[in-house]
Write a protein that holds these residues in place. Structure first.
Motif, PDB file in Angstrom:
ATOM      1  N   LYS A 185      42.655 -10.731 -16.771  1.00 17.78           N
ATOM      2  CA  LYS A 185      42.551 -11.058 -15.342  1.00 17.78           C
ATOM      3  C   LYS A 185      43.888 -11.628 -14.878  1.00 17.78           C
ATOM      4  CE  LYS A 185      38.821  -9.789 -13.769  1.00 17.78           C
ATOM      5  NZ  LYS A 185      38.871  -8.970 -12.556  1.00 17.78           N
TER       6      LYS A 185
ATOM      7  N   LYS B 284      30.212  -7.924 -16.136  1.00 14.00           N
ATOM      8  CA  LYS B 284      30.005  -6.598 -15.529  1.00 14.00           C
ATOM      9  C   LYS B 284      30.730  -5.521 -16.351  1.00 14.00           C
ATOM     10  CE  LYS B 284      32.164  -3.800 -12.549  1.00 14.00           C
ATOM     11  NZ  LYS B 284      33.277  -3.494 -11.679  1.00 14.00           N
TER      12      LYS B 284
ATOM     13  N   TYR C 180      44.609 -12.563 -11.336  1.00 13.23           N
ATOM     14  CA  TYR C 180      44.140 -13.887 -10.891  1.00 13.23           C
ATOM     15  C   TYR C 180      45.171 -14.962 -11.267  1.00 13.23           C
ATOM     16  CZ  TYR C 180      39.370 -12.000 -10.160  1.00 13.23           C
ATOM     17  OH  TYR C 180      38.273 -11.300  -9.727  1.00 13.23           O
TER      18      TYR C 180
ATOM     19  N   ASP D 177      32.994 -10.860 -13.656  1.00 12.17           N
ATOM     20  CA  ASP D 177      33.570  -9.524 -13.821  1.00 12.17           C
ATOM     21  C   ASP D 177      33.586  -9.129 -15.299  1.00 12.17           C
ATOM     22  OD1 ASP D 177      34.745  -7.300 -12.363  1.00 12.17           O
ATOM     23  OD2 ASP D 177      36.511  -7.699 -13.592  1.00 12.17           O
TER      24      ASP D 177
ATOM     25  N   ASN E  10      48.084  -5.944  -9.653  1.00 16.66           N
ATOM     26  CA  ASN E  10      47.151  -5.233  -8.775  1.00 16.66           C
ATOM     27  C   ASN E  10      47.629  -3.814  -8.478  1.00 16.66           C
ATOM     28  OD1 ASN E  10      45.058  -7.092  -8.394  1.00 16.66           O
ATOM     29  ND2 ASN E  10      46.256  -8.253  -6.917  1.00 16.66           N
TER      30      ASN E  10
ATOM     31  N   LYS F 237      44.257   3.814 -11.329  1.00 18.18           N
ATOM     32  CA  LYS F 237      42.932   4.298 -10.909  1.00 18.18           C
ATOM     33  C   LYS F 237      43.050   5.582 -10.089  1.00 18.18           C
ATOM     34  CE  LYS F 237      40.005   0.936 -12.197  1.00 18.18           C
ATOM     35  NZ  LYS F 237      38.888   1.139 -13.091  1.00 18.18           N
TER      36      LYS F 237
ATOM     37  N   LYS G 255      29.417  -2.293 -18.509  1.00 19.00           N
ATOM     38  CA  LYS G 255      29.831  -0.936 -18.135  1.00 19.00           C
ATOM     39  C   LYS G 255      30.580  -0.223 -19.274  1.00 19.00           C
ATOM     40  CE  LYS G 255      32.629   1.595 -14.803  1.00 19.00           C
ATOM     41  NZ  LYS G 255      33.360   1.577 -13.543  1.00 19.00           N
ATOM     42  N   TYR G 256      31.496  -0.946 -19.938  1.00 14.45           N
ATOM     43  CA  TYR G 256      32.380  -0.280 -20.903  1.00 14.45           C
ATOM     44  C   TYR G 256      31.942  -0.455 -22.367  1.00 14.45           C
ATOM     45  CZ  TYR G 256      35.609   0.462 -17.007  1.00 14.45           C
ATOM     46  OH  TYR G 256      36.163   0.856 -15.826  1.00 14.45           O
TER      47      TYR G 256
ATOM     48  N   GLU H  77      47.918 -14.872  -8.770  1.00 15.99           N
ATOM     49  CA  GLU H  77      47.577 -15.410  -7.453  1.00 15.99           C
ATOM     50  C   GLU H  77      47.489 -16.943  -7.506  1.00 15.99           C
ATOM     51  OE1 GLU H  77      44.121 -13.818  -5.425  1.00 15.99           O
ATOM     52  OE2 GLU H  77      45.062 -14.331  -3.518  1.00 15.99           O
TER      53      GLU H  77
HETATM   54  P1  NDP Z   1      40.129  -6.882  -9.790  1.00 19.50           P
HETATM   55  O1  NDP Z   1      41.075  -6.196  -8.872  1.00 19.50           O
HETATM   56  O2  NDP Z   1      40.697  -7.547 -10.992  1.00 19.50           O
HETATM   57  O3  NDP Z   1      39.077  -5.779 -10.214  1.00 19.50           O
HETATM   58  C1  NDP Z   1      38.217  -5.917 -11.310  1.00 19.50           C
HETATM   59  C2  NDP Z   1      37.763  -4.521 -11.712  1.00 19.50           C
HETATM   60  O4  NDP Z   1      38.878  -3.759 -12.166  1.00 19.50           O
HETATM   61  C3  NDP Z   1      36.809  -4.534 -12.904  1.00 19.50           C
HETATM   62  O5  NDP Z   1      35.484  -4.768 -12.471  1.00 19.50           O
HETATM   63  C4  NDP Z   1      36.977  -3.122 -13.401  1.00 19.50           C
HETATM   64  O6  NDP Z   1      36.313  -2.268 -12.482  1.00 19.50           O
HETATM   65  C5  NDP Z   1      38.471  -2.879 -13.232  1.00 19.50           C
HETATM   66  N1  NDP Z   1      39.264  -3.215 -14.394  1.00 19.50           N
HETATM   67  C6  NDP Z   1      39.395  -4.430 -14.999  1.00 19.50           C
HETATM   68  N2  NDP Z   1      40.287  -4.374 -16.003  1.00 19.50           N
HETATM   69  C7  NDP Z   1      40.743  -3.089 -16.022  1.00 19.50           C
HETATM   70  C8  NDP Z   1      41.688  -2.401 -16.833  1.00 19.50           C
HETATM   71  N3  NDP Z   1      42.346  -3.018 -17.808  1.00 19.50           N
HETATM   72  N4  NDP Z   1      41.906  -1.087 -16.585  1.00 19.50           N
HETATM   73  C9  NDP Z   1      41.261  -0.463 -15.595  1.00 19.50           C
HETATM   74  N5  NDP Z   1      40.345  -1.058 -14.800  1.00 19.50           N
HETATM   75  C10 NDP Z   1      40.090  -2.361 -15.011  1.00 19.50           C
HETATM   76  O7  NDP Z   1      39.229  -7.947  -9.087  1.00 19.50           O
HETATM   77  P2  NDP Z   1      38.947  -8.392  -7.617  1.00 19.50           P
HETATM   78  O8  NDP Z   1      38.541  -7.236  -6.768  1.00 19.50           O
HETATM   79  O9  NDP Z   1      38.034  -9.547  -7.798  1.00 19.50           O
HETATM   80  O10 NDP Z   1      40.348  -8.969  -7.101  1.00 19.50           O
HETATM   81  C11 NDP Z   1      41.348  -8.212  -6.419  1.00 19.50           C
HETATM   82  C12 NDP Z   1      42.465  -9.177  -5.993  1.00 19.50           C
HETATM   83  O11 NDP Z   1      41.978 -10.009  -4.964  1.00 19.50           O
HETATM   84  C13 NDP Z   1      42.933 -10.093  -7.124  1.00 19.50           C
HETATM   85  O12 NDP Z   1      44.324 -10.134  -7.138  1.00 19.50           O
HETATM   86  C14 NDP Z   1      42.405 -11.452  -6.764  1.00 19.50           C
HETATM   87  O13 NDP Z   1      43.304 -12.463  -7.189  1.00 19.50           O
HETATM   88  C15 NDP Z   1      42.274 -11.353  -5.259  1.00 19.50           C
HETATM   89  N6  NDP Z   1      41.204 -12.229  -4.755  1.00 19.50           N
HETATM   90  C16 NDP Z   1      41.581 -13.243  -3.924  1.00 19.50           C
HETATM   91  C17 NDP Z   1      40.646 -14.121  -3.440  1.00 19.50           C
HETATM   92  C18 NDP Z   1      41.077 -15.231  -2.529  1.00 19.50           C
HETATM   93  O14 NDP Z   1      40.224 -15.940  -1.989  1.00 19.50           O
HETATM   94  N7  NDP Z   1      42.360 -15.415  -2.333  1.00 19.50           N
HETATM   95  C19 NDP Z   1      39.214 -13.967  -3.748  1.00 19.50           C
HETATM   96  C20 NDP Z   1      38.942 -12.875  -4.612  1.00 19.50           C
HETATM   97  C21 NDP Z   1      39.910 -12.028  -5.096  1.00 19.50           C
HETATM   98  P3  NDP Z   1      35.906  -0.728 -12.748  1.00 19.50           P
HETATM   99  O15 NDP Z   1      34.447  -0.770 -12.973  1.00 19.50           O
HETATM  100  O16 NDP Z   1      36.284  -0.042 -11.464  1.00 19.50           O
HETATM  101  O17 NDP Z   1      36.697  -0.225 -13.892  1.00 19.50           O
END
Ligand code: NDP
Length: 383
Positions: A313, A358, A316, A355, A276, A283, A362-363, A319
């Motif tokens: 991912k 999505k 994930y 995701d 993360n 970013k 997007k990409y 976590e």
């Molecule tokens: P992420 O932080 O994984 O964000 C996903 C976004 O990151 C994508 O949509 C994309 O967005 C960007 N991205 C993905 N891959 C890349 C890459 N290789 N390089 C650059 N950008 C990338 O997802 P979340 O916001 O869902 O999760 C954040 C944290 O929160 C995670 O650690 C998760 O485990 C945790 N979480 C915990 C929960 C719980 O109940 N405990 C519930 C949900 C999440 P963009 O369009 O901006 O590029």
């Protein structure tokens, strides 16, 4: 669990729970409003502006510890009564989640926000969607951003509820076990590492894109503190059996098991926060160094260095491993402590799938290239 009995939900217990809970949420809110915090800009909004967030989580986290320590040292507090009142606290937290949701709807609709006001069609469906998924993206109250704020009763609430388990174990069995210390240490570390980089939350999906409705409010106020602490009930009673002298004996864990569990937790914690924080750093500035080398990115946009070159991912994955380490502290006598990682597995697999869709949209071809570069999404060899 049998050595601990709940007080039945009734007038006196509910009143006590409401007083404790009310004092707790009020203190956190006043702390967020009045105590100093680090100011950070949020992501750009649709109109090009950015909100400024005051991040006071670490101050509240430390302040809560100081208040509890003072109560224990000078006021002879025990946190065990929190467990006896657990069902009433659960009811009060649910009622509070409803009250917060009613406020959010009133506030959003009176400002003309939400599907009910902005879209045509079924009023009932629009109102239900507003209530469940939220009507406003960034609601606030008295200058405090509510979506960010609700993480405090959630996570600090979990710390406080969890801290009641060692008190109860000591008072019931006469000692605090190694697995209880491990469990406490793991959950505490998970929340501490959240707060030392609280600004990371400002780039997450929930803060950027999700509106604030009952689903997230209930998740923050009820699901996290009450369900996450569930493992503690099994850690509390694990390994104890009645002794001949009327006391209790505890079957200790093998030392190798303790080291293995600590290593497992540290590894997954490193993956989870490391991934993360790498993405967050990238970013903010795509010329950063990751693992000692300049960050490599496909098309300058998709990070493939560090953890992000291994799994799409992998945050994930990390976590899930951290949650598994919590559950393992309860041993294998019951499947219930594994309910938490199991529910998170379902939630995160579904979220990973959403995701992925999505990002593909997007990409485009860049995402396909990324999929070829990485070996898996969440679970090596499986998914
Ligand atoms: P992420 O932080 O994984 O964000 C996903 C976004 O990151 C994508 O949509 C994309 O967005 C960007 N991205 C993905 N891959 C890349 C890459 N290789 N390089 C650059 N950008 C990338 O997802 P979340 O916001 O869902 O999760 C954040 C944290 O929160 C995670 O650690 C998760 O485990 C945790 N979480 C915990 C929960 C719980 O109940 N405990 C519930 C949900 C999440 P963009 O369009 O901006 O590029």
């Amino acid at each position: 669990m049998d050595a601990l009995s709940f007080l039945p939900i009734g007038g006196a217990s509910l009143l006590q729970a409401a007083q404790w809970y009310g004092a707790f949420v009020l203190a956190l809110f006043l702390g967020a409003r009045l105590l100093p915090g680090i100011m950070r800009p949020g992501q750009s909004l649709k109109d090009g502006t950015r909100l400024r967030y005051k991040l006071s989580g670490l101050v509240l986290f430390v302040g809560t510890h100081a208040a509890l320590a003072a109560g224990v040292l000078f006021g002879d507090w025990s946190l065990r009564p929190l467990l006896a009142h657990f069902p009433s606290l659960f009811v009060v937290a649910n009622i509070w989640a409803l009250v917060v949701t009613i406020y959010l709807m009133w506030s959003a609709w009176s400002k003309g926000e939400g599907r009910l006001i902005q879209t045509r069609g079924s009023r009932i469906k629009a109102a239900a969607l507003d209530i469940w998924l939220g009507a406003e993206l960034n609601p606030s109250f008295a200058g405090v951003d509510l979506k960010m704020h609700m993480y405090h009763p959630s996570l600090i609430g979990l710390v406080v509820l969890n801290a009641a388990f060692p008190f109860a174990q000591y008072e019931i069995y006469g000692a605090v076990t190694t697995e209880m210390w491990l469990y406490q240490g793991f959950v505490w570390a998970y929340i501490f590492t959240h707060y030392i980089r609280e600004d990371f939350m400002l780039t997450t999906w929930d803060i950027i894109a999700e509106r604030f409705g009952f689903m997230l409010v209930w998740g923050d106020l009820v699901y996290v503190p009450f369900l996450y602490s569930m493992v503690g009930w099994w850690v509390l009673g694990r390994g104890w059996s009645p002794a001949e002298d009327g006391g209790w004996v505890h079957e200790p864990w093998p030392i190798a098991g303790v080291f293995a569990l600590v290593a497992l937790h540290l590894f997954f914690h490193w993956v989870f926060r490391g991934a993360n924080w790498q993405k967050d750093k990238f970013k903010r500035d795509n010329s950063v160094h990751i693992w000692g080398k300049p960050a490599e990115a496909l098309g300058g946009r998709l990070l493939v260095s560090g953890w992000w070159g291994i799994g799409r991912k992998i945050n994930y994955t990390g976590e899930l491993g951290v949650y598994l380490s919590f559950s393992l502290c309860a041993g294998f006598d019951s499947a219930w402590p594994y309910f938490l990682p199991f529910t998170l597995l379902i939630l995160l697999l579904q979220r990973a799938w959403r995701d992925d869709r999505k990002c593909r949209e997007k990409y485009g071809p860049l995402w396909d290239e990324y999929c070829k570069r990485t070996h898996f999404r969440v679970i090596p060899f499986l998914y």
